[in-house]
Design a protein around this motif. Structure first.
Motif, PDB file in Angstrom:
ATOM      1  N   ASN A  83      -7.156  83.703 -59.500  1.00 41.62           N
ATOM      2  CA  ASN A  83      -6.382  82.468 -59.412  1.00 41.62           C
ATOM      3  C   ASN A  83      -4.893  82.727 -59.239  1.00 41.62           C
ATOM      4  N   ALA A  84      -4.410  83.906 -59.633  1.00 45.31           N
ATOM      5  CA  ALA A  84      -2.993  84.235 -59.485  1.00 45.31           C
ATOM      6  C   ALA A  84      -2.578  84.300 -58.018  1.00 45.31           C
ATOM      7  N   ILE A  85      -3.515  84.599 -57.128  1.00 43.90           N
ATOM      8  CA  ILE A  85      -3.179  84.693 -55.705  1.00 43.90           C
ATOM      9  C   ILE A  85      -3.385  83.368 -54.976  1.00 43.90           C
ATOM     10  N   ASN A 113      -6.935  90.061 -50.644  1.00 41.16           N
ATOM     11  CA  ASN A 113      -6.024  90.528 -49.597  1.00 41.16           C
ATOM     12  C   ASN A 113      -5.578  89.407 -48.665  1.00 41.16           C
ATOM     13  N   GLY A 114      -5.933  88.172 -48.984  1.00 34.31           N
ATOM     14  CA  GLY A 114      -5.556  87.044 -48.152  1.00 34.31           C
ATOM     15  C   GLY A 114      -6.486  86.803 -46.977  1.00 34.31           C
ATOM     16  N   GLU A 115      -7.554  87.616 -46.872  1.00 35.38           N
ATOM     17  CA  GLU A 115      -8.494  87.453 -45.765  1.00 35.38           C
ATOM     18  C   GLU A 115      -9.362  86.232 -45.999  1.00 35.38           C
ATOM     19  N   GLN A 138     -18.740  86.942 -47.300  1.00 34.17           N
ATOM     20  CA  GLN A 138     -18.594  87.478 -45.945  1.00 34.17           C
ATOM     21  C   GLN A 138     -17.201  87.160 -45.430  1.00 34.17           C
ATOM     22  N   GLU A 139     -16.550  88.151 -44.799  1.00 30.75           N
ATOM     23  CA  GLU A 139     -15.269  87.885 -44.158  1.00 30.75           C
ATOM     24  C   GLU A 139     -15.497  86.968 -42.966  1.00 30.75           C
ATOM     25  N   VAL A 140     -14.532  86.101 -42.699  1.00 27.21           N
ATOM     26  CA  VAL A 140     -14.611  85.176 -41.578  1.00 27.21           C
ATOM     27  C   VAL A 140     -13.844  85.795 -40.407  1.00 27.21           C
TER      28      VAL A 140
END
Length: 153
Positions: A83-85, A113-115, A138-140
């Motif tokens: 939640n900090a990010i 990592n913001g992904e 899953q990464e988008v």
């Protein structure tokens, strides 16, 4: 109740040989389970309220994500940096499903990592508490990285 729901109840009851009252009870239980999971998700992830774990998660919570331990405290320990990010606000839940004691959420979020990530969270509910959790993450990809022209969301 509208006609579609009544017909659905009748079909469900005839297929599974249960009474209308049993069908209504199951429907209400499923609705309650979905509301419970959505409330937990909103409070824990949307509002960054760590005490939501105490309110919605069973003390003998079973976790299937290999990066988080069983029980309430490991989940709290995960939520703090996650939640900090993130900024507080609505969680981007795109689809929900429920069957008996199992609730599925399909959502879009961002990782450490913001992904951008697509997640399916699966919860088992018992006696008004979340007792078990699985997830698939899953990464988008961008559309240019995708082998087809269908976005994930």
């Amino acid at each position: 109740m509208n006609a579609v729901i009544l017909v659905s109840f009748a079909l469900f009851a005839s297929v599974f040989a249960i009474t209308g009252d049993e069908c209504l009870t199951r429907y209400q239980t499923e609705e309650d389970n979905l509301k419970l999971v959505l409330s937990f998700y909103d409070e824990a992830f949307g509002q960054h309220n760590i005490t939501a774990v105490d309110k919605y998660i069973s003390s003998d919570y079973i976790q299937h994500n290999p990066h988080v331990g069983d029980g309430q405290q490991p989940l709290k320990d995960f939520l703090v940096p996650f939640n900090a990010i993130k900024t507080k606000g609505p969680v981007d839940i795109r689809h929900t499903a429920v069957s008996g004691d199992i609730v599925w959420l399909h959502l879009k979020t961002t990782g450490f990592n913001g992904e951008p990530l697509a997640i399916v969270d699966i919860f088992r509910v018992k006696d008004g508490k979340i007792v078990e959790h699985w997830d698939v993450i899953q990464e988008v990809p961008t559309l240019s990285q995708s082998k087809n022209s269908h976005p994930m969301f």
